[in-house]
Design a protein around this motif. Sequence first.
Motif, PDB file in Angstrom:
ATOM      1  N   LYS A  65      17.843  43.326  38.076  1.00 10.56           N
ATOM      2  CA  LYS A  65      18.927  43.569  39.217  1.00 10.56           C
ATOM      3  C   LYS A  65      19.912  44.708  38.818  1.00 10.56           C
ATOM      4  CE  LYS A  65      18.479  38.990  41.568  1.00 10.56           C
ATOM      5  NZ  LYS A  65      19.156  37.694  41.831  1.00 10.56           N
ATOM      6  N   GLN A  66      20.573  44.736  37.630  1.00 11.66           N
ATOM      7  CA  GLN A  66      21.344  45.604  37.429  1.00 11.66           C
ATOM      8  C   GLN A  66      20.893  46.975  37.389  1.00 11.66           C
ATOM      9  OE1 GLN A  66      22.651  43.855  33.830  1.00 11.66           O
ATOM     10  NE2 GLN A  66      24.306  42.446  34.860  1.00 11.66           N
ATOM     11  N   VAL A  68      18.537  47.980  38.953  1.00 10.40           N
ATOM     12  CA  VAL A  68      17.959  48.519  40.439  1.00 10.40           C
ATOM     13  C   VAL A  68      19.116  48.910  41.020  1.00 10.40           C
ATOM     14  CG1 VAL A  68      17.155  47.463  42.709  1.00 10.40           C
ATOM     15  CG2 VAL A  68      15.950  46.660  40.754  1.00 10.40           C
ATOM     16  N   LYS A  69      20.201  48.250  41.048  1.00 15.92           N
ATOM     17  CA  LYS A  69      21.541  48.821  41.559  1.00 15.92           C
ATOM     18  C   LYS A  69      21.858  50.226  40.764  1.00 15.92           C
ATOM     19  CE  LYS A  69      23.241  44.248  42.672  1.00 15.92           C
ATOM     20  NZ  LYS A  69      24.562  43.373  42.205  1.00 15.92           N
ATOM     21  N   ALA A  70      21.757  50.575  39.533  1.00 14.01           N
ATOM     22  CA  ALA A  70      22.031  51.546  39.187  1.00 14.01           C
ATOM     23  C   ALA A  70      20.938  52.767  39.264  1.00 14.01           C
ATOM     24  CB  ALA A  70      22.225  51.574  37.747  1.00 14.01           C
ATOM     25  N   SER A  71      19.810  52.431  39.834  1.00  9.97           N
ATOM     26  CA  SER A  71      18.724  53.613  40.362  1.00  9.97           C
ATOM     27  C   SER A  71      19.025  54.014  41.516  1.00  9.97           C
ATOM     28  CB  SER A  71      17.322  52.812  40.141  1.00  9.97           C
ATOM     29  OG  SER A  71      17.258  51.865  41.145  1.00  9.97           O
ATOM     30  N   VAL A  72      19.988  53.356  42.441  1.00  9.60           N
ATOM     31  CA  VAL A  72      20.195  53.664  43.624  1.00  9.60           C
ATOM     32  C   VAL A  72      20.507  55.336  43.916  1.00  9.60           C
ATOM     33  CG1 VAL A  72      21.867  53.634  45.782  1.00  9.60           C
ATOM     34  CG2 VAL A  72      21.187  51.789  44.400  1.00  9.60           C
ATOM     35  N   GLN A  75      21.658  55.897  48.618  1.00  6.53           N
ATOM     36  CA  GLN A  75      22.292  54.477  48.998  1.00  6.53           C
ATOM     37  C   GLN A  75      20.945  53.729  49.053  1.00  6.53           C
ATOM     38  OE1 GLN A  75      24.466  54.925  52.461  1.00  6.53           O
ATOM     39  NE2 GLN A  75      26.316  55.823  51.542  1.00  6.53           N
ATOM     40  N   LYS A  76      19.697  53.927  48.474  1.00  4.59           N
ATOM     41  CA  LYS A  76      18.683  53.257  48.365  1.00  4.59           C
ATOM     42  C   LYS A  76      18.281  53.129  46.833  1.00  4.59           C
ATOM     43  CE  LYS A  76      16.830  53.654  53.204  1.00  4.59           C
ATOM     44  NZ  LYS A  76      15.783  54.032  53.968  1.00  4.59           N
ATOM     45  N   PRO A  77      17.759  51.786  46.320  1.00  2.00           N
ATOM     46  CA  PRO A  77      16.994  51.631  45.300  1.00  2.00           C
ATOM     47  C   PRO A  77      15.878  52.636  45.324  1.00  2.00           C
ATOM     48  CG  PRO A  77      17.682  49.655  46.083  1.00  2.00           C
ATOM     49  CD  PRO A  77      17.973  50.487  47.024  1.00  2.00           C
ATOM     50  N   SER A 108      22.016  53.865  32.063  1.00  2.00           N
ATOM     51  CA  SER A 108      22.529  54.020  33.438  1.00  2.00           C
ATOM     52  C   SER A 108      23.729  55.198  32.987  1.00  2.00           C
ATOM     53  CB  SER A 108      23.381  52.678  33.505  1.00  2.00           C
ATOM     54  OG  SER A 108      22.543  51.778  33.896  1.00  2.00           O
TER      55      SER A 108
END
Length: 223
Positions: A65-66, A68-72, A75-77, A108
Amino acid sequence: MTTSPDRHTTPPVAATDRSDPAASPRVKLYRRRIAIDHPDPKTGERLLADALGAVDRDALQGILKQLVKASVIAQKPDEANLAFMISMMKSIAPRDSIEAMLAAQMVSIHVLAMRCAHRLAFADDIPRQDSASRALAKLARIFPAQVEALNRYRNNGERAITVESLTVQDGAGAAASHAVQHADMLVTEQDTGDTAMLAGSSSPREAGEGEHEPVVAAQGATA
């Protein structure tokens, strides 16, 4: 298979052999869930957990999950960016939870640094150039600090040091030796066969060995 297990239990994920050349499974991103793309759900989970250094399903889900958020991107994963980050973590090969968290931070920070480099390349005015360059400089300083932290953790807190010595012999030129060791290891001088401890050893003068005297590098060049 999704990575949302029963929250009442946290079963361990069996580790796999790191020599196994099998690639880590890709992660599919859906609107409300994260899925591991592998024909065998259990095998896919084990491979991914091993790549990320996750000890159980909760750890695997949290790191995913972390990441995924850093891969944005925009504004989208982004699945491709996420796959890159997972691949980089696998190459770092975290061995426990501390290394897993450090590796996740390292990839990240790298991704963010490359975004700042992209912004700097396309900045068309001085304020934007200054903003992007300052951010890039900060991230560029953080990354090597993270690498050092990981290396020191893996070496039980020891810091690698560089030792240089200059030996002068009668009628011969100066022979320099260079070694990088940890603080509790031996350093061997080239061409003399003498071995001295970094700490707690007596000097050649004290031991009565006057034939080969170490000379401080700043005092002279040749014999």
